[in-house]
Design a protein around this motif. Structure first.
Motif, mmCIF file in Angstrom:
data_model
loop_
_atom_site.group_PDB
_atom_site.id
_atom_site.type_symbol
_atom_site.label_atom_id
_atom_site.label_comp_id
_atom_site.label_asym_id
_atom_site.label_seq_id
_atom_site.Cartn_x
_atom_site.Cartn_y
_atom_site.Cartn_z
ATOM 1 N N GLU A 107 0.799 -1.038 0.381
ATOM 2 C CA GLU A 107 0.090 -0.106 0.295
ATOM 3 C C GLU A 107 0.920 1.682 0.215
ATOM 4 N N TRP A 112 -3.263 -1.522 -5.466
ATOM 5 C CA TRP A 112 -4.245 -1.946 -4.809
ATOM 6 C C TRP A 112 -4.729 -3.165 -5.024
ATOM 7 N N THR A 113 -4.904 -3.713 -5.922
ATOM 8 C CA THR A 113 -5.216 -5.084 -5.964
ATOM 9 C C THR A 113 -3.657 -6.652 -5.545
ATOM 10 N N ARG A 158 -7.514 -9.295 -2.699
ATOM 11 C CA ARG A 158 -7.612 -8.242 -1.496
ATOM 12 C C ARG A 158 -7.724 -7.039 -2.316
ATOM 13 N N ARG A 159 -8.083 -6.784 -1.964
ATOM 14 C CA ARG A 159 -8.439 -5.034 -2.463
ATOM 15 C C ARG A 159 -7.984 -4.453 -1.256
ATOM 16 N N SER A 160 -7.426 -2.856 -1.442
ATOM 17 C CA SER A 160 -6.955 -1.982 -0.464
ATOM 18 C C SER A 160 -8.172 -1.528 -0.246
ATOM 19 N N GLN A 161 -8.095 -0.770 1.208
ATOM 20 C CA GLN A 161 -9.009 -0.194 1.359
ATOM 21 C C GLN A 161 -8.283 0.974 1.983
ATOM 22 N N VAL A 165 -9.318 4.016 -3.783
ATOM 23 C CA VAL A 165 -10.284 3.612 -3.182
ATOM 24 C C VAL A 165 -11.475 5.257 -3.379
#
Length: 166
Positions: A107, A112-113, A158-161, A165
């Motif tokens: 991150e 982002w993924t 896994r998509r970053s929060q 965004v």
């Protein structure tokens, strides 16, 4: 594990990293690779950042690194995860620690993924990824051969929060 240090992987770690990778290859459930590549080949295939080792008492217990999924700029924020844990250290939470560190570092790098292709028989790796917030995207049937046998691959992401965004 208490006192485990996660630090950036150095070129001088290669002998230990390669040995752990070789142990993963020997399981028959970790990778389609059948032999450890040279450091030069491995180095070119992985991002220069987001490479870490787990160390305890000057011994490497595992490692993790990210690879770009494509050279196309639109996929610049998508990376593939590789995590390997030494035979003696499996089941002790090392993979989870390394993956958590990779997520944080990715991150910071604008990823982002994160994605992982995992053999369906690699239950330990599946559990580690699920615990870290990865979700099952689907199964790629007979995606590759290993020792003459077709192997499926389950795809997790896994998509970053935090990144991507907006």
């Amino acid at each position: 594990m208490k006192n485990v240090i996660i630090r950036p992987m150095l070129a001088t770690d290669w002998v230990s990293v390669a040995n752990i990778y070789k142990q993963g290859i020997a399981t028959g459930i970790a990778t389609f690779e059948t032999k450890v590549p040279s450091f030069e080949f491995w180095d070119m295939a992985h991002m220069q950042t987001c490479r870490f080792v787990a160390e305890l008492n000057n011994e490497l217990l595992g490692w993790g690194a990210l690879s770009p999924v494509s050279s196309r700029c639109v996929y610049g924020g998508v990376a593939e995860v590789s995590i390997y844990v030494s035979k003696e250290s499996r089941g002790q939470g090392i993979g989870k620690i390394v993956l958590k560190h990779l997520i944080i570092a990715s991150e910071k790098e604008g990823i982002w993924t994160l994605q992982s292709g995992i053999f369906p028989t690699n239950i330990g790796s599946i559990k580690v990824h699920q615990t870290a917030g990865f979700r099952l995207i689907g199964k790629r049937e007979r995606v590759g051969k290993l020792n003459g046998n077709w192997i499926d691959n389950v795809l997790f992401e896994r998509r970053s929060q935090v990144v991507g965004v907006d």
